[in-house]
Enzyme design. Structure first.
Site, PDB file in Angstrom:
ATOM      1  N   GLU A 161       0.858  -1.285   0.118  1.00 48.83           N
ATOM      2  CA  GLU A 161       0.261   0.317  -0.004  1.00 48.83           C
ATOM      3  C   GLU A 161       0.807   1.176   0.118  1.00 48.83           C
ATOM      4  OE1 GLU A 161      -3.075   0.285   3.189  1.00 48.83           O
ATOM      5  OE2 GLU A 161      -4.091  -1.521   2.427  1.00 48.83           O
ATOM      6  N   GLU A 341      -5.603  -8.467   0.959  1.00 50.84           N
ATOM      7  CA  GLU A 341      -6.287  -8.155   2.292  1.00 50.84           C
ATOM      8  C   GLU A 341      -7.627  -7.923   2.314  1.00 50.84           C
ATOM      9  OE1 GLU A 341      -3.978  -4.890   4.615  1.00 50.84           O
ATOM     10  OE2 GLU A 341      -2.295  -5.607   4.169  1.00 50.84           O
TER      11      GLU A 341
END
Ligand code: GCO
Length: 436
Positions: A161, A341
């Site tokens: 991320e 995720e």
């Protein structure tokens, strides 16, 4: 079509959030060890965390009990390179060799993230991501990890991320290194992370012991249509990628995967793009929810109405995000999709019967997987789903106050308890999603 036979049903974690052992076997502090004074809820820190560093065998045994096919973890850079000498800390590396051996012996595919936000302090002190000359340190680190571990690890993620750690670390200051920098600096950091990614991918392929598969775990934030009319779907698609939203999905995906500048990314030169744009094997994203797009809704918060279902993070529950995310990202990037995720924080505790009943999480997972299944049914090649997280852990600035795990962790004793959702997930895996 349903889920493929070799679908990677997994769960994820990150080094700093679970390992503990913050100063053992030669490891030196990272930015989340050293810079957190007065920054974390309740004054929490991750010096012990889940003590996974010492309990990894027990943890892998629990993963085996759940039946996981894959486990996504990250490496602590400061364990491998505790200083700038360029010398690998063998004891630090040995931990990951042991973990990977344990996983492989349990029939669990290891998936490794190189950078899940825990920059070594020595590197931060040299200017960290702000300095282009530091990119070489990331390449050195990637090279050392791939050399030592790629005999057993096929799946690699360079960064977790970047869309999140850069704005949170350098713009809003909510995450380490807790800075509030001007736009120019933020863009320089962005460019350096992208360059580090590209340079590392090249090196990783050169030194790998076997052909490896490489991606990046993006923070994908798509907009989903509220009504499935072709007009709304198109609006959602445009709003997901083509609205200039720095630090989201296409801001990264377009240069990294397509070699193209996104609106506003003119700070990347043609030369930069050549380095950044390396062939990748899959497109991975973390996704917890989506914005809804509806012409008649309030655009800044289109889904919310009083009482809208929220998780314990106050995040809206929008299970269709996995379908639209997988579909839109596949359309745009053309690579097999991996969900790295997805999960929820819930108010979990050990109940009178000694168990952790978390029906909300079961429902959350079931709904999200049903929508993901729709994507596979329609032919989107989804290769895996990694639930976040395998166990409760250090949730960054929120400390231990939020629990995402399939496994409950009692922090004072370290004791683990499988939550009901872990048993539910075990059934999903056993039936390859047929019970959804
Ligand atoms: C992130 C990280 C994880 C978080 C999880 C829950 O997206 O922030 O990858 O480390 O713990 O997403 O917030």
């Amino acid at each position: 079509m349903a889920f493929s036979k070799d679908f990677f049903w997994g769960a994820a974690s990150a080094s700093h959030q679970v390992e503990g052992a913050w100063d053992e076997d030669g490891k030196t502090p990272n930015i989340w060890d050293a810079l957190i004074e007065n920054k974390i809820a309740f004054g929490d820190h991750a010096r012990v965390a889940c003590d996974h560093y010492h309990r990894y065998k027990e943890d892998v045994a629990l993963m085996k009990k759940i039946g996981l096919k894959s486990y996504r973890f990250s490496i602590s850079w400061a364990r491998i390179f505790p200083d700038d000498s360029g010398k690998v800390n063998e004891k630090g590396m040995q931990f990951y060799i042991n973990l990977v051996n344990e996983l492989v012996n349990a029939g669990i595919e290891p998936m490794c993230t190189l950078y899940h936000w825990d920059m070594p302090m020595w590197l931060y002190n040299k200017g960290g991501w702000e300095k282009e000359e530091n990119n070489a340190y990331f390449v050195q680190y990637a090279e050392a990890c791939v050399k030592a571990l790629s005999d057993k690890i096929k799946y690699w993620l360079t960064f977790n991320e970047p869309e999140c750690f850069i704005p949170a670390g350098y713009d809003s200051g909510a995450h380490a290194p807790f800075l509030r920098k001007d736009e120019k600096t933020v863009l320089a950091v962005t460019r350096n992370v992208m360059l580090s990614h590209g340079m590392a991918v090249k090196k990783m392929r050169e030194v790998a012991c076997q052909p490896i598969k490489i991606g990046t775990a993006h923070a994908a934030c798509v907009t989903s249509p509220i009504n499935e009319t072709s007009e709304e779907i198109e609006k959602a698609r445009i709003s997901s990628f083509e609205t200039p939203r720095p630090y989201f999905c296409s801001w990264w995906g377009d240069p990294v995967v397509l070699g193209k500048r996104q609106v506003g990314t003119d700070y990347l030169s043609d030369e930069d793009l050549k380095i950044i744009h390396q062939p990748l094997d899959f497109y991975a994203f973390n996704m917890y929810n989506a914005d809804g797009y509806g012409a008649e809704k309030n655009k800044s918060n289109p889904r919310a109405y009083p009482g809208y279902p929220l998780t314990a993070m106050d995040w809206q529950i929008t299970p269709e995000c996995l379908y639209w995310g997988a579909r839109f990202c596949y359309e745009r990037y053309g690579l097999p999709i991996m969900i790295t995720e997805n999960g929820m924080a819930n108010i979990d505790f050990v109940m009178l019967d000694g168990k952790v009943h978390d029906p909300q999480r079961i429902d959350y997972v079931q709904r999200h997987l049903q929508w993901l299944k729709r994507a596979t049914d329609e032919g989107v090649p989804v290769i895996g789903y990694q639930y976040w997280s395998i166990m409760d852990n250090f949730e960054w600035a929120l400390g231990y106050s939020r629990r995402f795990g399939l496994i409950y962790v009692d922090y004072p004793t370290g004791e683990r308890t499988l939550k009901d959702s872990a048993y539910f997930y075990a059934e999903v895996i056993k039936t390859n999603g047929e019970n959804l």
